[in-house]
Design an enzyme around this catalytic site. Sequence first.
Site, PDB file in Angstrom:
ATOM      1  N   PRO A 172      -2.209  -0.283 -15.781  1.00 45.42           N
ATOM      2  CG  PRO A 172      -4.327   0.124 -16.609  1.00 45.42           C
ATOM      3  CD  PRO A 172      -3.618  -0.435 -15.427  1.00 45.42           C
ATOM      4  CG  ASN A 173      -1.594   2.909 -20.602  1.00 46.49           C
ATOM      5  OD1 ASN A 173      -1.238   2.318 -21.618  1.00 46.49           O
ATOM      6  ND2 ASN A 173      -2.866   3.146 -20.327  1.00 46.49           N
ATOM      7  NE  ARG A 204       5.097   8.205 -26.531  1.00 46.09           N
ATOM      8  CZ  ARG A 204       6.080   7.417 -26.935  1.00 46.09           C
ATOM      9  NH1 ARG A 204       7.211   7.393 -26.263  1.00 46.09           N
ATOM     10  NH2 ARG A 204       5.938   6.638 -27.999  1.00 46.09           N
ATOM     11  CE1 TYR A 226       0.112  10.083 -14.502  1.00 48.87           C
ATOM     12  CE2 TYR A 226       0.442  10.170 -16.885  1.00 48.87           C
ATOM     13  CZ  TYR A 226      -0.400  10.083 -15.797  1.00 48.87           C
ATOM     14  OH  TYR A 226      -1.754  10.008 -15.981  1.00 48.87           O
ATOM     15  CG  ASN A 257      -0.453   3.971  -9.735  1.00 52.73           C
ATOM     16  OD1 ASN A 257      -1.647   4.074 -10.024  1.00 52.73           O
ATOM     17  ND2 ASN A 257       0.452   4.874 -10.089  1.00 52.73           N
ATOM     18  CB  ALA A 284      -6.970   3.949 -16.338  1.00 58.48           C
ATOM     19  CG  HIS A 303     -10.046   6.794 -11.990  1.00 55.36           C
ATOM     20  ND1 HIS A 303      -9.790   7.433 -10.785  1.00 55.36           N
ATOM     21  CD2 HIS A 303      -8.901   6.920 -12.728  1.00 55.36           C
ATOM     22  CE1 HIS A 303      -8.566   7.950 -10.815  1.00 55.36           C
ATOM     23  NE2 HIS A 303      -8.006   7.643 -11.985  1.00 55.36           N
ATOM     24  CG  ASP A 310     -15.626  -6.956  -5.604  1.00 59.08           C
ATOM     25  OD1 ASP A 310     -15.899  -6.050  -4.781  1.00 59.08           O
ATOM     26  OD2 ASP A 310     -16.428  -7.329  -6.481  1.00 59.08           O
ATOM     27  CD  GLU A 344      -5.995   4.662  -4.132  1.00 57.95           C
ATOM     28  OE1 GLU A 344      -6.546   4.725  -3.006  1.00 57.95           O
ATOM     29  OE2 GLU A 344      -6.503   5.130  -5.166  1.00 57.95           O
ATOM     30  CG  HIS A 392      -3.178   7.520  -7.522  1.00 59.99           C
ATOM     31  ND1 HIS A 392      -3.460   6.660  -8.549  1.00 59.99           N
ATOM     32  CD2 HIS A 392      -4.036   7.229  -6.531  1.00 59.99           C
ATOM     33  CE1 HIS A 392      -4.465   5.887  -8.204  1.00 59.99           C
ATOM     34  NE2 HIS A 392      -4.843   6.203  -6.976  1.00 59.99           N
ATOM     35  CB  SER A 409      -0.718  12.844 -11.199  1.00 58.38           C
ATOM     36  OG  SER A 409      -1.795  11.919 -11.363  1.00 58.38           O
ATOM     37  NE  ARG A 422      -3.980  14.071 -14.228  1.00 60.11           N
ATOM     38  CZ  ARG A 422      -3.529  12.947 -14.806  1.00 60.11           C
ATOM     39  NH1 ARG A 422      -3.042  11.969 -14.039  1.00 60.11           N
ATOM     40  NH2 ARG A 422      -3.557  12.817 -16.110  1.00 60.11           N
ATOM     41  NE  ARG A 424      -6.772  11.754 -15.368  1.00 60.68           N
ATOM     42  CZ  ARG A 424      -6.425  10.784 -16.209  1.00 60.68           C
ATOM     43  NH1 ARG A 424      -6.219   9.563 -15.766  1.00 60.68           N
ATOM     44  NH2 ARG A 424      -6.275  11.022 -17.502  1.00 60.68           N
TER      45      ARG A 424
HETATM   46  O1  CA2 Z   1      -1.199   9.493 -11.072  1.00 59.61           O
HETATM   47  C1  CA2 Z   1      -1.212   8.256 -11.194  1.00 59.61           C
HETATM   48  O2  CA2 Z   1      -0.352   7.525 -10.725  1.00 59.61           O
HETATM   49  C2  CA2 Z   1      -2.349   7.592 -11.998  1.00 59.61           C
HETATM   50  O3  CA2 Z   1      -2.687   6.383 -11.335  1.00 59.61           O
HETATM   51  C3  CA2 Z   1      -1.770   7.320 -13.368  1.00 59.61           C
HETATM   52  C4  CA2 Z   1      -2.812   6.773 -14.347  1.00 59.61           C
HETATM   53  C5  CA2 Z   1      -4.071   7.619 -14.366  1.00 59.61           C
HETATM   54  O4  CA2 Z   1      -5.055   7.002 -15.184  1.00 59.61           O
HETATM   55  C6  CA2 Z   1      -4.632   7.829 -12.976  1.00 59.61           C
HETATM   56  O5  CA2 Z   1      -5.762   8.671 -13.069  1.00 59.61           O
HETATM   57  C7  CA2 Z   1      -3.586   8.456 -12.071  1.00 59.61           C
HETATM   58  C8  CA2 Z   1      -2.239   6.736 -15.769  1.00 59.61           C
HETATM   59  C9  CA2 Z   1      -0.972   5.963 -15.899  1.00 59.61           C
HETATM   60  C10 CA2 Z   1      -0.454   6.170 -17.285  1.00 59.61           C
HETATM   61  O6  CA2 Z   1       0.945   6.208 -17.221  1.00 59.61           O
HETATM   62  C11 CA2 Z   1       1.618   6.828 -18.221  1.00 59.61           C
HETATM   63  C12 CA2 Z   1       2.964   6.984 -18.048  1.00 59.61           C
HETATM   64  C13 CA2 Z   1       3.697   7.626 -19.002  1.00 59.61           C
HETATM   65  C14 CA2 Z   1       3.104   8.092 -20.137  1.00 59.61           C
HETATM   66  C15 CA2 Z   1       1.764   7.920 -20.319  1.00 59.61           C
HETATM   67  C16 CA2 Z   1       1.017   7.276 -19.368  1.00 59.61           C
END
Ligand code: CA2
Length: 149
Positions: free
Chosen positions: A15-16, A23, A28, A79, A82, A85, A92, A103, A105, A107, A112, A116
């Site tokens: 997601p996201n 953003r 990121y 990846n 969210a 976590h 599963d 996997e 990530h 960041s 963080r 996380r």
């Molecule tokens: O560091 C990563 O790749 C994460 O998987 C990214 C997730 C975060 O919840 C994990 O803790 C670490 C968040 C992805 C959100 O992606 C965005 C990208 C651009 C702007 C806002 C959010």
Amino acid sequence: MATVDNKHILVIHGPNLNFLGKREPETYGRTTLADIDSGLEKLGFEMGLAVETFQSNHEGAIVDKLQEAVGRMDGIIINPAAYTHTSVAIRDALLLLDLPVIEVHLSNVKKREPFRHQSLVSDVVTGTIMGLGAMGYELALRSISAQLK
Ligand code: CA2
């Protein structure tokens, strides 16, 4: 284009991540998801791997995609964003797969917020890459290629 003999690699973005490069570049990076996907497809082609990419904001859709991968895919890069976590369901579904799973990530989640620091998938995947930005996906693909040889 991929031939019938190519190994098949599935890349799943949670997601996201469709907002990558648009953003929060300080966290990121500036690379977009389309850039990451096209780079992986190109690198996969060079290494004889057919790369399929998938992004979803929905936990169940990611579980469905992992189930569809059983017996069809040779490696997975995921990846879970969210859901890393929180998702027992994705954990599963990963347990259904007997193939290299990396996997990724963008960041370094260990640097963080405490929520996380825990990953529900790290102990059921082959390996984890974090904190290296978009390059982490490329390294994951190279690692899967080496494992499949
Ligand atoms: O560091 C990563 O790749 C994460 O998987 C990214 C997730 C975060 O919840 C994990 O803790 C670490 C968040 C992805 C959100 O992606 C965005 C990208 C651009 C702007 C806002 C959010």
